[in-house]
Write an enzyme that holds these catalytic residues in place. Structure first.
Site, PDB file in Angstrom:
ATOM      1  N   LYS A 186      41.673  39.254  45.833  1.00  0.00           N
ATOM      2  CA  LYS A 186      41.347  39.830  44.542  1.00  0.00           C
ATOM      3  C   LYS A 186      42.377  40.901  44.131  1.00  0.00           C
ATOM      4  O   LYS A 186      43.256  41.263  44.905  1.00  0.00           O
ATOM      5  CB  LYS A 186      39.929  40.408  44.569  1.00  0.00           C
ATOM      6  CG  LYS A 186      38.843  39.337  44.801  1.00  0.00           C
ATOM      7  CD  LYS A 186      38.873  38.211  43.784  1.00  0.00           C
ATOM      8  CE  LYS A 186      37.556  37.460  43.634  1.00  0.00           C
ATOM      9  NZ  LYS A 186      37.271  36.459  44.686  1.00  0.00           N
TER      10      LYS A 186
HETATM   11  C1  LIG Z   1      35.568  36.176  44.766  1.00  0.00           C
HETATM   12  C2  LIG Z   1      34.445  35.888  43.849  1.00  0.00           C
HETATM   13  C3  LIG Z   1      33.113  36.175  44.168  1.00  0.00           C
HETATM   14  C4  LIG Z   1      32.652  36.584  45.535  1.00  0.00           C
HETATM   15  O1  LIG Z   1      33.314  37.543  46.147  1.00  0.00           O
HETATM   16  P1  LIG Z   1      33.432  37.626  47.763  1.00  0.00           P
HETATM   17  O2  LIG Z   1      33.844  39.050  47.932  1.00  0.00           O
HETATM   18  O3  LIG Z   1      34.492  36.668  48.197  1.00  0.00           O
HETATM   19  O4  LIG Z   1      32.103  37.351  48.326  1.00  0.00           O
HETATM   20  C5  LIG Z   1      32.146  35.979  43.209  1.00  0.00           C
HETATM   21  N1  LIG Z   1      32.440  35.478  42.004  1.00  0.00           N
HETATM   22  C6  LIG Z   1      33.697  35.159  41.667  1.00  0.00           C
HETATM   23  C7  LIG Z   1      33.975  34.645  40.296  1.00  0.00           C
HETATM   24  C8  LIG Z   1      34.740  35.322  42.578  1.00  0.00           C
HETATM   25  O5  LIG Z   1      35.973  34.963  42.251  1.00  0.00           O
END
Ligand SMILES: *Cc1c(COP(=O)(O)O)cnc(C)c1O
Length: 401
Positions: A186
């Site tokens: 992210k």
């Molecule tokens: C990455 C992501 C999540 C979940 O996040 P994690 O930290 O990997 O559990 C939820 N929604 C979207 C759209 C994502 O890209």
């Protein structure tokens, strides 16, 4: 998108602060921790950076979505309207609280189509969950109006759009609650982590308690804390929070680089009249983590994907339509209700119903869409080379028509 491209001395320093005291947990141990409270510090930085009253860190973005839904009172039998294009985590979280994911079509914003949302509303609808995919956003004015009209909760899954704005406000701070993920790919990362953001004290206090077994966190003795409701463990560790603290301080520079690189690459694709770009709702500013573009037909798009693969330039370009993790067309486990344990009959029926639901409107958009991930460490020379090679591959396919 990835903050991990700039992992360095700042992150190591913050982690070392924690390693020196050895207090890896975010709560308690007031004496030995010597004033080091990384999770608290990061929560504070999140409220000031993004402009929300409260922030509750969690162990992941998925945990943040689950926590937010429970704190907002979403549970058994409630329907949550969400888009057919998202990451699997969005529906996993809905199912985890006993609620029913109602998947609806997207439009060329690549997020919820407000008309599709309106059509899906019934007496069981409790929450609308737009997912701001690939750095940009849903039409939040339209969705807010629908939610106000029908007395529904607006929960933003802003996990992929850290730093994007809508009418001057940061994504994730506009609905009744919003979430980010700080997983490794992210915009900013904690390695693993997430956050629930809200301006509502009650939602915050419930999130705070829920993520730590229901602790009310009112005293100084954890053992004497009360448990006003049943909770769970979605705590973040001090080590993870420490990484995030270094990263959030770099967010502005990440965003500036990302926007610059996105714009530079876009000028190449703009040379091709057959290409159009993802629609950004009026008043919105894309975080620019991806450049998402459309070709005229699904067939041509598949040929371009094949050509780029053939030329060895497909890496970093996502054809979500054929991706196992991001679009309904490949979610057979969801459509067959393949779960490890039994789920409620209402949930199961809703999942099996997805098999016979048409997503033709979304197919027609996703089939034509390619998202190019924007790296923060590209040089101008690399962008030029990438842009020219992409344009050549696309032109080749278009000329062979
Ligand atoms: C990455 C992501 C999540 C979940 O996040 P994690 O930290 O990997 O559990 C939820 N929604 C979207 C759209 C994502 O890209």
């Amino acid at each position: 998108m990835p903050g991990f491209e700039f992992f360095g001395a700042e992150e190591r320093k913050e982690v070392n602060d924690v390693l020196e005291t050895g207090i890896l947990m975010r709560y308690g141990f007031d004496g030995p921790r010597k004033g080091i409270w990384k999770a608290q510090e990061l929560e504070k930085a999140i409220t000031t950076t993004f402009g929300c009253k409260y922030a509750q860190l969690t162990s992941s973005g998925t945990a943040a979505l689950t926590t937010a839904m429970l704190a907002l009172g979403v549970g058994y039998g409630d329907e949550v309207i969400m888009p057919a294009f998202t990451f699997v985590a969005s529906f996993e979280a809905v199912l985890s609280v006993g609620a029913i994911p109602v998947l609806v079509d997207i439009d060329e914003t690549l997020t919820l189509n407000p008309h599709a949302v309106r059509k899906a509303i019934n007496a069981k609808t409790k929450c609308v969950m737009p997912v701001h995919m690939c750095g940009s956003m849903a039409d939040l004015d339209a969705l807010s109006a629908i939610c106000a009209e029908h007395n529904l909760i607006l929960l933003e899954d802003a996990c992929q759009s850290i730093g994007g704005t809508y009418k001057g406000k940061l994504l994730g701070t506009i609905g009744h609650a919003g979430t980010f993920s700080f997983d490794f790919v992210k915009m900013i990362t904690c390695a693993e982590g997430g956050v629930v953001m809200t301006n509502n004290k009650d939602v915050y206090e419930k999130s705070d308690g829920y993520t730590d077994h229901g602790h009310d966190h009112l005293g100084v003795d954890r053992g004497a804390d009360l448990h006003p409701f049943i909770g769970y463990n979605f705590r973040i560790s001090e080590l993870h929070a420490a990484v995030g603290l270094a990263q959030i301080r770099k967010l502005d520079s990440f965003l500036a680089l990302q926007k610059k690189n996105n714009k530079a690459l876009r000028t190449y694709l703009e040379q091709i009249p057959e290409i159009s770009f993802r629609v950004i709702p009026e008043g919105g500013e894309d975080s620019c983590s991806f450049l998402s573009w459309f070709l005229p037909t699904t067939e041509l798009t598949q040929s371009v994907v094949a050509e780029m693969k053939e030329q060895g330039i497909l890496a970093g370009n996502f054809y979500w339509f054929a991706n196992n993790w991001h679009y309904i067309s490949k979610w057979d486990h969801l459509k067959n209700s393949t779960t490890l344990g039994r789920i409620s009959p209402e949930q199961e029926a809703a999942l099996l119903h997805l098999k016979s639901t048409s997503f033709a409107a979304s197919d027609a958009i996703m089939g034509r869409c390619i998202s190019t991930a924007i790296s923060l460490i590209w040089t101008d020379e690399q962008i030029k080379e990438k842009g020219e090679k992409m344009v050549a591959a696309i032109r080749k396919v278009l000329n062979e028509r």
